[in-house]
Design a protein around this motif. Structure first.
Motif, PDB file in Angstrom:
ATOM      1  N   ALA A 187       2.694  13.944   4.684  1.00 22.20           N
ATOM      2  CA  ALA A 187       3.929  13.197   4.914  1.00 22.20           C
ATOM      3  C   ALA A 187       4.886  13.976   5.800  1.00 22.20           C
ATOM      4  O   ALA A 187       5.544  13.416   6.690  1.00 22.20           O
ATOM      5  N   THR A 210       7.173  11.097   7.727  1.00 22.65           N
ATOM      6  CA  THR A 210       7.481   9.837   7.054  1.00 22.65           C
ATOM      7  C   THR A 210       8.663  10.038   6.112  1.00 22.65           C
ATOM      8  O   THR A 210       8.983  11.162   5.709  1.00 22.65           O
ATOM      9  N   THR A 232       6.126   9.277   0.607  1.00 20.60           N
ATOM     10  CA  THR A 232       4.666   9.428   0.546  1.00 20.60           C
ATOM     11  C   THR A 232       3.967   8.136   0.149  1.00 20.60           C
ATOM     12  O   THR A 232       2.826   8.165  -0.318  1.00 20.60           O
ATOM     13  N   SER A 235       4.005   3.794   4.263  1.00 23.97           N
ATOM     14  CA  SER A 235       4.609   4.742   5.209  1.00 23.97           C
ATOM     15  C   SER A 235       3.556   5.616   5.868  1.00 23.97           C
ATOM     16  O   SER A 235       3.578   5.863   7.085  1.00 23.97           O
ATOM     17  N   LEU A 236       2.575   6.081   5.063  1.00 20.14           N
ATOM     18  CA  LEU A 236       1.519   6.920   5.617  1.00 20.14           C
ATOM     19  C   LEU A 236       0.661   6.153   6.611  1.00 20.14           C
ATOM     20  O   LEU A 236       0.309   6.665   7.683  1.00 20.14           O
TER      21      LEU A 236
END
Length: 297
Positions: free
Chosen positions: A111, A116, A119, A123-124
Motif C-alpha cells: 500500500a 494508496t 489497504t 484501492s490496491l
C-alpha cells in the motif's frame, strides 16, 4: 497575506527596530543582544530577515498541526479496526501468528509503495491498474526510444564516414591552401624582382640614351625608332607581296603582249621605287650607325 505585507511596509523605523530586538531576544534566549550598526539599510535587511523567519515559523506550525491531525485520524482508524477485529471477528492482535503479521506487513508495504489511501482491495486494485497502465506506457516509450536508437545506430556509421571524409577534405583543402599561398608568395617575390629589374633597365636605358645623345647619335637609331622602322619594313614587305599577287593574277590572262608589257613595266617601276626607297633607308641607317662608332674609336 497581501494585507499583512502592506501593514509591514507601513511600519515606522522604531516599530521595525522593536520587532528586530524582540526577534533577536527570542532566538538568543537571553537579554544580551548582539551589537550591530544601526542605520536604515541594516534595519531594512534585518527586518526582511525577521519577516522571512516569521513566515517560515508560521508554515512549520501549520505543517506540524496538519501532521498532528493526520496522526489523530490514523490512531482513530487504528482503534476502529482493532475494535472490529476484537468485537466482530473475535481476533486479538496479540494472538495473530507471525506469518499473518508478515502478510500484513507485506500488505502495508504494498500500500505504501502504491501510495494508496488504505489497504482495501479496491484501492490496491486501482493502484495496480494505474501502475500497469504506467508500466505499459513506459514500455511503449522504451520501445519507441529503442527503435529510434536502432535507426540512429544505422545512420551513425554513414555520419561517421561523412565526418571522416569531411576531415580529409578539410585537410586537403588546407594543404592546397598552403601550397597556393607558397606559390603566391613565390610569384609575388618574382614579380617584385621583375619590377625592380624593369626599373633598373629603364634607368640604365635612359642613361645609355643620354650618353649616346651626348656622343651625337641620332634619335632615329634609338630603340623606339628602330622598332618603328621594323614595322615600316614589315608593311613594305606586305605591300610587295600584294603587288606580286597582282602580277601573278595577270599571268593567267589571255596573251596580249602590249597590255601585258605595259602592266609589267608599271609593276617593275613600282618595285624599283620601293626597293630604291628601302635601299636608301637601309644605307642611311648603316651610315648613321657607323659614324658614331668611328667617333668613339
Amino acid at each position: 497575506m497581501l494585507g499583512r505585507h502592506r501593514e509591514r511596509e507601513e511600519e515606522t523605523m522604531e516599530e521595525k527596530m522593536q520587532r528586530i530586538i524582540s526577534w533577536l531576544k527570542e532566538i538568543d534566549k537571553s537579554e544580551h543582544i548582539p551589537e550591530f550598526e544601526v542605520d536604515a539599510r541594516t534595519i531594512d535587511i534585518l527586518h526582511k530577515i525577521v519577516e522571512c523567519s516569521e513566515d517560515v515559523d508560521r508554515d512549520i506550525s501549520l505543517l506540524i498541526k496538519d501532521v498532528e491531525e493526520r496522526t489523530t485520524e490514523c490512531e482513530a482508524e487504528t482503534t476502529r479496526l482493532q475494535n472490529i477485529l476484537t468485537e466482530i471477528l473475535g481476533l486479538n492482535p496479540s494472538d495473530v501468528s507471525g506469518k499473518a503479521n508478515s502478510y500484513l506487513e507485506v500488505l502495508v508495504e504494498c500500500a505504501m509503495a502504491l501510495e494508496t489511501k488504505d489497504t482495501s482491495i479496491s484501492s490496491l486494485f486501482c493502484a495496480m491498474a494505474d501502475t500497469s497502465v504506467a508500466l505499459c506506457e513506459t514500455e511503449l516509450k522504451n520501445q519507441e526510444l529503442e527503435a529510434e536508437l536502432n535507426k540512429m545506430g544505422k545512420i551513425l556509421p554513414a555520419v561517421l564516414m561523412l565526418e571522416q571524409q569531411l576531415k580529409e577534405d578539410l585537410k586537403k583543402a588546407e594543404e592546397q591552401l598552403e601550397r597556393d599561398k607558397a606559390k603566391t608568395d613565390r610569384q609575388s617575390r618574382n614579380l617584385k624582382f621583375l619590377k625592380d629589374k624593369m626599373e633598373d633597365f629603364k634607368v640604365r636605358i635612359s642613361a645609355a640614351e643620354e650618353k649616346l645623345a651626348e656622343l651625337g647619335l641620332e634619335q632615329s637609331l634609338m630603340h623606339v625608332s628602330l622598332v618603328l622602322l621594323s614595322q615600316k619594313l614589315a608593311d613594305t614587305n606586305k605591300e610587295i607581296e600584294a603587288l606580286e599577287k597582282d602580277v601573278s593574277a595577270f599571268l593567267d590572262l589571255p596573251p596580249n603582249p602590249s597590255m601585258v608589257q605595259v602592266r609589267i613595266e608599271e609593276v617593275k617601276q613600282q618595285l624599283n621605287t620601293v626597293e630604291a626607297e628601302l635601299t636608301k633607308e637601309i644605307s642611311r641607317m648603316v651610315v648613321d650607325m657607323v659614324e658614331p662608332r668611328r667617333s668613339l674609336q
